[in-house]
Design a protein around this motif. Structure first.
Motif, PDB file in Angstrom:
ATOM      1  N   ARG A   5       0.847  -1.191   0.000  1.00  0.00           N
ATOM      2  CA  ARG A   5       0.000   0.000   0.000  1.00  0.00           C
ATOM      3  C   ARG A   5       0.886   1.246   0.000  1.00  0.00           C
ATOM      4  NH1 ARG A   5      -4.909  -0.787   1.378  1.00  0.00           N
ATOM      5  NH2 ARG A   5      -4.402  -2.447   2.809  1.00  0.00           N
ATOM      6  N   ASP A   6       0.492   2.237  -0.785  1.00  0.00           N
ATOM      7  CA  ASP A   6       1.221   3.490  -0.842  1.00  0.00           C
ATOM      8  C   ASP A   6       0.967   4.244   0.462  1.00  0.00           C
ATOM      9  OD1 ASP A   6       2.132   6.097  -1.228  1.00  0.00           O
ATOM     10  OD2 ASP A   6       1.404   6.214  -3.280  1.00  0.00           O
ATOM     11  N   PRO A   7       1.983   4.463   1.291  1.00  0.00           N
ATOM     12  CA  PRO A   7       1.765   5.120   2.583  1.00  0.00           C
ATOM     13  C   PRO A   7       1.216   6.538   2.446  1.00  0.00           C
ATOM     14  CG  PRO A   7       4.112   4.660   2.237  1.00  0.00           C
ATOM     15  CD  PRO A   7       3.373   4.072   1.089  1.00  0.00           C
ATOM     16  N   GLN A   8       1.532   7.213   1.346  1.00  0.00           N
ATOM     17  CA  GLN A   8       1.011   8.566   1.162  1.00  0.00           C
ATOM     18  C   GLN A   8      -0.498   8.552   0.917  1.00  0.00           C
ATOM     19  OE1 GLN A   8       2.628  11.423   1.813  1.00  0.00           O
ATOM     20  NE2 GLN A   8       4.195  10.001   2.501  1.00  0.00           N
ATOM     21  N   LEU A   9      -0.984   7.547   0.205  1.00  0.00           N
ATOM     22  CA  LEU A   9      -2.431   7.430   0.004  1.00  0.00           C
ATOM     23  C   LEU A   9      -3.128   7.180   1.337  1.00  0.00           C
ATOM     24  CD1 LEU A   9      -2.681   5.304  -3.267  1.00  0.00           C
ATOM     25  CD2 LEU A   9      -3.103   7.753  -2.997  1.00  0.00           C
ATOM     26  N   LEU A  10      -2.572   6.282   2.134  1.00  0.00           N
ATOM     27  CA  LEU A  10      -3.161   5.980   3.438  1.00  0.00           C
ATOM     28  C   LEU A  10      -3.140   7.214   4.332  1.00  0.00           C
ATOM     29  CD1 LEU A  10      -4.425   4.003   5.410  1.00  0.00           C
ATOM     30  CD2 LEU A  10      -2.109   3.330   6.083  1.00  0.00           C
ATOM     31  N   LEU A  14      -6.592   8.234   6.078  1.00  0.00           N
ATOM     32  CA  LEU A  14      -6.734   7.624   7.397  1.00  0.00           C
ATOM     33  C   LEU A  14      -7.568   8.452   8.369  1.00  0.00           C
ATOM     34  CD1 LEU A  14      -6.166   5.154   9.102  1.00  0.00           C
ATOM     35  CD2 LEU A  14      -3.970   6.190   9.762  1.00  0.00           C
ATOM     36  N   PRO A  15      -7.400   9.772   8.440  1.00  0.00           N
ATOM     37  CA  PRO A  15      -8.259  10.518   9.360  1.00  0.00           C
ATOM     38  C   PRO A  15      -9.754  10.328   9.060  1.00  0.00           C
ATOM     39  CG  PRO A  15      -6.412  11.867   8.696  1.00  0.00           C
ATOM     40  CD  PRO A  15      -6.377  10.630   7.837  1.00  0.00           C
ATOM     41  N   MET A  16     -10.109  10.315   7.777  1.00  0.00           N
ATOM     42  CA  MET A  16     -11.508  10.092   7.412  1.00  0.00           C
ATOM     43  C   MET A  16     -11.957   8.687   7.813  1.00  0.00           C
ATOM     44  SD  MET A  16     -13.353  10.289   3.666  1.00  0.00           S
ATOM     45  CE  MET A  16     -12.222   9.083   2.959  1.00  0.00           C
ATOM     46  N   LEU A  17     -11.098   7.697   7.627  1.00  0.00           N
ATOM     47  CA  LEU A  17     -11.457   6.322   7.994  1.00  0.00           C
ATOM     48  C   LEU A  17     -11.615   6.179   9.505  1.00  0.00           C
ATOM     49  CD1 LEU A  17      -9.166   4.320   5.555  1.00  0.00           C
ATOM     50  CD2 LEU A  17     -11.580   4.924   5.288  1.00  0.00           C
ATOM     51  N   VAL A  18     -10.785   6.879  10.266  1.00  0.00           N
ATOM     52  CA  VAL A  18     -10.908   6.854  11.723  1.00  0.00           C
ATOM     53  C   VAL A  18     -12.237   7.475  12.136  1.00  0.00           C
ATOM     54  CG1 VAL A  18      -9.965   7.783  13.873  1.00  0.00           C
ATOM     55  CG2 VAL A  18      -8.433   6.764  12.180  1.00  0.00           C
ATOM     56  N   LEU A  19     -12.577   8.620  11.551  1.00  0.00           N
ATOM     57  CA  LEU A  19     -13.864   9.247  11.862  1.00  0.00           C
ATOM     58  C   LEU A  19     -15.008   8.309  11.508  1.00  0.00           C
ATOM     59  CD1 LEU A  19     -13.248  12.902  10.597  1.00  0.00           C
ATOM     60  CD2 LEU A  19     -13.302  12.109  12.984  1.00  0.00           C
ATOM     61  N   VAL A  33      -7.561  -0.027  15.790  1.00  0.00           N
ATOM     62  CA  VAL A  33      -6.557  -0.597  14.877  1.00  0.00           C
ATOM     63  C   VAL A  33      -7.033  -1.958  14.385  1.00  0.00           C
ATOM     64  CG1 VAL A  33      -4.228  -1.597  14.742  1.00  0.00           C
ATOM     65  CG2 VAL A  33      -4.560   0.629  15.797  1.00  0.00           C
ATOM     66  N   THR A  34      -7.526  -2.781  15.294  1.00  0.00           N
ATOM     67  CA  THR A  34      -8.001  -4.119  14.938  1.00  0.00           C
ATOM     68  C   THR A  34      -9.156  -4.037  13.941  1.00  0.00           C
ATOM     69  OG1 THR A  34      -7.299  -4.971  17.080  1.00  0.00           O
ATOM     70  CG2 THR A  34      -8.913  -6.282  15.864  1.00  0.00           C
ATOM     71  N   ALA A  35     -10.104  -3.140  14.179  1.00  0.00           N
ATOM     72  CA  ALA A  35     -11.256  -2.995  13.281  1.00  0.00           C
ATOM     73  C   ALA A  35     -10.809  -2.540  11.894  1.00  0.00           C
ATOM     74  CB  ALA A  35     -12.259  -2.013  13.869  1.00  0.00           C
ATOM     75  N   LEU A  36      -9.875  -1.600  11.834  1.00  0.00           N
ATOM     76  CA  LEU A  36      -9.400  -1.114  10.538  1.00  0.00           C
ATOM     77  C   LEU A  36      -8.566  -2.176   9.820  1.00  0.00           C
ATOM     78  CD1 LEU A  36      -8.608   2.588  11.490  1.00  0.00           C
ATOM     79  CD2 LEU A  36     -10.460   1.760  10.013  1.00  0.00           C
ATOM     80  N   ARG A  37      -7.835  -2.983  10.571  1.00  0.00           N
ATOM     81  CA  ARG A  37      -7.100  -4.095   9.947  1.00  0.00           C
ATOM     82  C   ARG A  37      -8.088  -5.093   9.352  1.00  0.00           C
ATOM     83  NH1 ARG A  37      -2.635  -5.263  14.676  1.00  0.00           N
ATOM     84  NH2 ARG A  37      -1.164  -3.620  14.097  1.00  0.00           N
ATOM     85  N   GLU A  38      -9.134  -5.401  10.101  1.00  0.00           N
ATOM     86  CA  GLU A  38     -10.146  -6.338   9.605  1.00  0.00           C
ATOM     87  C   GLU A  38     -10.861  -5.789   8.374  1.00  0.00           C
ATOM     88  OE1 GLU A  38     -12.613  -7.163  12.999  1.00  0.00           O
ATOM     89  OE2 GLU A  38     -11.092  -8.464  13.922  1.00  0.00           O
ATOM     90  N   ALA A  39     -10.922  -4.465   8.253  1.00  0.00           N
ATOM     91  CA  ALA A  39     -11.556  -3.830   7.098  1.00  0.00           C
ATOM     92  C   ALA A  39     -10.646  -3.839   5.866  1.00  0.00           C
ATOM     93  CB  ALA A  39     -11.963  -2.400   7.443  1.00  0.00           C
ATOM     94  N   GLY A  40      -9.378  -4.242   6.046  1.00  0.00           N
ATOM     95  CA  GLY A  40      -8.470  -4.346   4.909  1.00  0.00           C
ATOM     96  C   GLY A  40      -7.161  -3.594   5.042  1.00  0.00           C
ATOM     97  N   LEU A  41      -6.994  -2.825   6.096  1.00  0.00           N
ATOM     98  CA  LEU A  41      -5.729  -2.109   6.307  1.00  0.00           C
ATOM     99  C   LEU A  41      -4.794  -2.997   7.130  1.00  0.00           C
ATOM    100  CD1 LEU A  41      -7.090   1.460   7.087  1.00  0.00           C
ATOM    101  CD2 LEU A  41      -6.236   0.562   4.916  1.00  0.00           C
ATOM    102  N   ASP A  42      -4.408  -4.119   6.541  1.00  0.00           N
ATOM    103  CA  ASP A  42      -3.648  -5.163   7.233  1.00  0.00           C
ATOM    104  C   ASP A  42      -2.386  -4.667   7.914  1.00  0.00           C
ATOM    105  OD1 ASP A  42      -5.549  -6.764   6.012  1.00  0.00           O
ATOM    106  OD2 ASP A  42      -4.210  -7.346   4.382  1.00  0.00           O
TER     107      ASP A  42
END
Length: 129
Positions: A5-10, A14-19, A33-42
């Motif tokens: 994954r391109d770290p700049q894209l993340l 990421l702030p929007m995904l956290v919200l 962190v666990t929920a976002l990993r399960e959503a695909g941000l391994d």
């Protein structure tokens, strides 16, 4: 096959995904962190998430509270604030617009087998006229 994954894209989303994740319920950092990993941000780490949470809290988009834990130190729980709900709506609309624009540009690119321009390979110097 897992593509890196391109770290700049993340970093940009990421702030929007956290919200968005906090829109469901309040939670503490590691659970988020666990929920976002399960959503695909391994490859998401706590070291990436906690600065985002701190910034969102500093900006007034999330609030936090300490909750005692029977299994160790108190946990800091985060939840969306009213401005955070509004910010999520705004960011989602901006994201939808950006995705539409990006898809339009990418859809206009011809497939590789009919691409009209093939850039020179880096290992072959350009000829000068």
């Amino acid at each position: 096959m897992h593509r890196p994954r391109d770290p700049q894209l993340l970093k940009g989303v990421l702030p929007m995904l956290v919200l968005a994740a906090l829109a469901h319920d309040e939670t503490y950092g590691y659970e988020l962190v666990t929920a976002l990993r399960e959503a695909g941000l391994d490859d998401l780490s706590t070291g990436t998430l906690y600065p985002v949470l701190s910034r969102l809290e500093h900006d007034g988009l999330v609030t936090s509270r300490l909750v005692p834990s029977s299994s160790g130190p108190a946990r800091k729980y985060y939840r969306l604030s009213a401005p955070g709900v509004a910010a999520l709506d705004e960011r989602r609309a901006a994201w939808d617009t950006l995705v539409h624009t990006v898809e339009g540009v990418l859809d206009a690119v011809p497939p590789p087998d009919v691409h009209p321009y093939v850039p020179p390979r880096a290992d072959h110097p350009r000829r000068t006229p």
